[in-house]
Design a protein around this motif. Structure first.
Motif, short mmCIF file in Angstrom:
data_model
loop_
_atom_site.label_atom_id
_atom_site.label_comp_id
_atom_site.label_asym_id
_atom_site.label_seq_id
_atom_site.Cartn_x
_atom_site.Cartn_y
_atom_site.Cartn_z
N ALA A 29 28.51 -96.24 27.04
CA ALA A 29 27.64 -97.19 27.72
C ALA A 29 26.88 -96.45 28.82
CB ALA A 29 28.46 -98.33 28.32
N PRO A 30 25.68 -96.93 29.14
CA PRO A 30 24.92 -96.33 30.24
C PRO A 30 25.65 -96.47 31.58
CG PRO A 30 23.54 -97.85 28.96
CD PRO A 30 24.95 -98.03 28.50
N ARG A 31 25.39 -95.54 32.47
CA ARG A 31 26.05 -95.51 33.78
C ARG A 31 25.91 -96.82 34.53
NH1 ARG A 31 24.64 -90.93 38.17
NH2 ARG A 31 22.59 -91.86 37.97
N ASP A 118 22.70 -89.68 27.04
CA ASP A 118 22.61 -90.15 25.66
C ASP A 118 23.23 -91.55 25.51
OD1 ASP A 118 25.27 -89.57 26.03
OD2 ASP A 118 25.44 -88.16 24.36
N GLY A 119 23.21 -92.32 26.61
CA GLY A 119 23.79 -93.65 26.57
C GLY A 119 25.28 -93.66 26.85
N ARG A 120 25.85 -92.49 27.14
CA ARG A 120 27.27 -92.40 27.48
C ARG A 120 27.41 -92.02 28.95
NH1 ARG A 120 30.19 -88.21 24.56
NH2 ARG A 120 28.32 -87.04 25.03
N THR A 121 28.59 -92.33 29.50
CA THR A 121 28.89 -92.07 30.90
C THR A 121 30.26 -91.42 31.02
OG1 THR A 121 27.61 -94.02 31.55
CG2 THR A 121 29.18 -93.16 33.17
N ARG A 122 30.33 -90.35 31.80
CA ARG A 122 31.62 -89.72 32.10
C ARG A 122 32.12 -90.26 33.43
NH1 ARG A 122 30.44 -84.53 31.90
NH2 ARG A 122 31.28 -84.28 29.82
N LEU A 123 33.33 -90.82 33.43
CA LEU A 123 33.97 -91.31 34.64
C LEU A 123 35.05 -90.29 35.02
CD1 LEU A 123 35.12 -94.77 35.63
CD2 LEU A 123 36.83 -93.00 35.47
N VAL A 124 34.98 -89.80 36.25
CA VAL A 124 35.99 -88.89 36.76
C VAL A 124 36.56 -89.51 38.03
CG1 VAL A 124 36.45 -86.60 37.74
CG2 VAL A 124 34.85 -86.84 35.82
#
Length: 162
Positions: A29-31, A118-124
């Motif tokens: 999903a987008p950020r 690319d429509g993805r979100t990395r959560l850290v």
């Protein structure tokens, strides 16, 4: 393959120092949508409790703002709360985290959301504990399993377009 059929990304859990736990997870999903799911009380209530009833007593997403969630599980009622130290939408939150069951054991959590383009979100999330023993106690408490369950619920919420 539709969004709802996309397999969840694995959760990475590491200990970068003797007082830290670092978790990393990618969401499809987008950020901005992930940020909203993390900060809108109506949305948080749908995923944070791992399927258990969750009452959002407070969620003041601003510097100095107070948050408090109460999860109703088969084994009892569990309260969690903290204060926001930094709020930088839609990319960063720094907050304290405390469980009613262990008052005085305060964790500092830093969450960042990275737009992967690319429509993805990395959560850290990096959680800083007061001592190594507190960190190890959290790791042995089932934290990873609970986080994986919550993130699967968040995947479902994001896939639903809510």
């Amino acid at each position: 393959m539709s969004t709802s059929q996309v397999r969840p990304h694995p959760l990475s859990v590491t200990t970068p120092s003797d007082r830290e736990v670092r978790t990393e997870r990618v969401f499809n999903a987008p950020r901005e949508r992930v940020w909203q799911a993390m900060t809108d009380p109506k949305l948080v209530a749908q995923w944070w409790g791992r399927g258990n009833r969750l009452v959002i007593e407070r969620l003041e997403v601003e510097r100095g703002g107070h948050w408090r969630f109460v999860e109703h599980t088969p084994d009892g009622v569990h309260g969690f709360e903290g204060r926001f130290r930094e709020v930088s939408p839609p990319e960063r939150l720094v907050q304290t985290f405390e469980w009613d069951g262990m008052p005085g054991y305060v964790v500092i959590e830093t969450m960042t959301l990275e737009d992967l383009g690319d429509g993805r979100t990395r959560l850290v999330t990096t959680s800083l504990f007061h001592t190594t023993e507190e960190r190890d106690g959290m790791l042995s408490s089932g934290m990873t399993t609970g986080l994986e369950e919550s993130y699967r619920a968040l995947d479902a919420l994001l896939a639903s377009g809510a």
